[in-house]
Design an enzyme around this catalytic site. Structure first.
Site, short mmCIF file in Angstrom:
data_model
loop_
_atom_site.label_atom_id
_atom_site.label_comp_id
_atom_site.label_asym_id
_atom_site.label_seq_id
_atom_site.Cartn_x
_atom_site.Cartn_y
_atom_site.Cartn_z
N GLU A 260 1.78 -2.45 3.86
CA GLU A 260 0.38 -2.82 3.74
C GLU A 260 0.21 -4.31 3.43
OE1 GLU A 260 -1.91 1.14 2.33
OE2 GLU A 260 -0.30 0.50 1.00
N GLU B 250 3.56 7.28 2.55
CA GLU B 250 2.93 7.79 1.32
C GLU B 250 2.74 9.30 1.33
OE1 GLU B 250 1.69 3.43 1.22
OE2 GLU B 250 2.24 4.94 2.71
#
Length: 254
Positions: A108, A128
């Site tokens: 990210e 995730e």
């Protein structure tokens, strides 16, 4: 700045290195505050033109430090997101130099950068879901905008890792380099950018960023507004004069 984040200058480029190699540069509070401070320095120092974000010891970042998370720590800066970057990017260009893994929050951070240089054996991913979490620091918002949506959805839902060669094919990576050469490749691009008019570079990034969230007509109106500032600048006059006089320009950044 803390020992968890190291900064050095390479000409007019600020190299920002996440420095927790013992945990694959996982982002904790100290990394978050250190990166945020470095990005502030990048924007505030007129002698700096470009930033490069990388990780120490042959890996970019494994993302959020889960041990710190379990201890109640959030590696975010209020209003600015993970590592002070994912929700509030610097005005000046930021290049990611990726060796090894850029996973979860690490990926990210890469997605929040403007340009990505990666070693051929690097890898990316937002795994995730494998930990019962979601890529809530921009992964689910930015990945489908950077690569084909269906491919992004597949990687987000499976948590699978994407090799750098494939990431380059889909357009996530701008330039592939040999192992150990990501930083030097990023510095080459940074030098090219830094040679250009700083006001024009900052405004170009601003137009590109802002236009993504504006309707077409509004984007054109905003561009005209910003273009007027650039056309009236000393740098615009200097750039034209340098071209006519066949010399290198001397930028003022205004």
């Amino acid at each position: 700045m803390t020992d968890s984040v190291l900064c050095r200058r390479d000409g007019s480029t600020l190299v920002i290195t996440m420095n927790r190699p013992e945990v694959r540069n996982a982002v904790d509070g100290s990394v978050a505050s250190g990166v945020a401070a470095a990005l502030d320095e990048l924007d505030e120092d007129r002698s700096l033109r470009v930033g490069v974000l990388t990780g120490a010891a042959g890996t970019f970042s494994a993302g959020m430090d889960l041990k710190a998370f379990l201890a109640g720590e959030r590696p975010e800066v209020p209003g600015r997101g993970l590592a002070g970057l994912t929700e509030s990017q610097p005005r000046k260009p930021l290049i990611a130099a990726v060796e090894g893994h850029a996973l979860a929050g690490g990926c990210e951070l890469v997605l929040a950068c403007d340009i990505v240089v990666a070693a051929q054996d690097a890898s990316f991913g937002i795994p995730e879901v494998k930990r019962g979490l979601i890529a809530g620091s921009g992964g689910l918002l930015r990945l489908p905008a950077r690569i084909p949506s269906g491919i992004a959805v597949e990687y987000a839902l499976t948590g699978r890792t994407m090799p750098a060669v494939e990431a380059h094919r889909w357009g996530l990576v701008n330039r592939l380099v040999g192992s150990g050469e990501a930083l030097s490749g990023a510095l080459e691009i940074a030098a090219e950018i830094a040679a250009n008019g700083p006001l024009a570079v900052r405004t170009t990034k601003q137009v590109i960023r802002e236009s993504k969230s504006l309707p077409t007509a509004s984007a054109w109106d905003r561009q005209r507004e910003l273009l007027g500032v650039v056309l009236a600048s000393a740098d615009a006059r200097e750039g034209a004069a340098a071209f006519v006089e066949k010399r290198q320009p001397h930028w003022l950044g205004e």
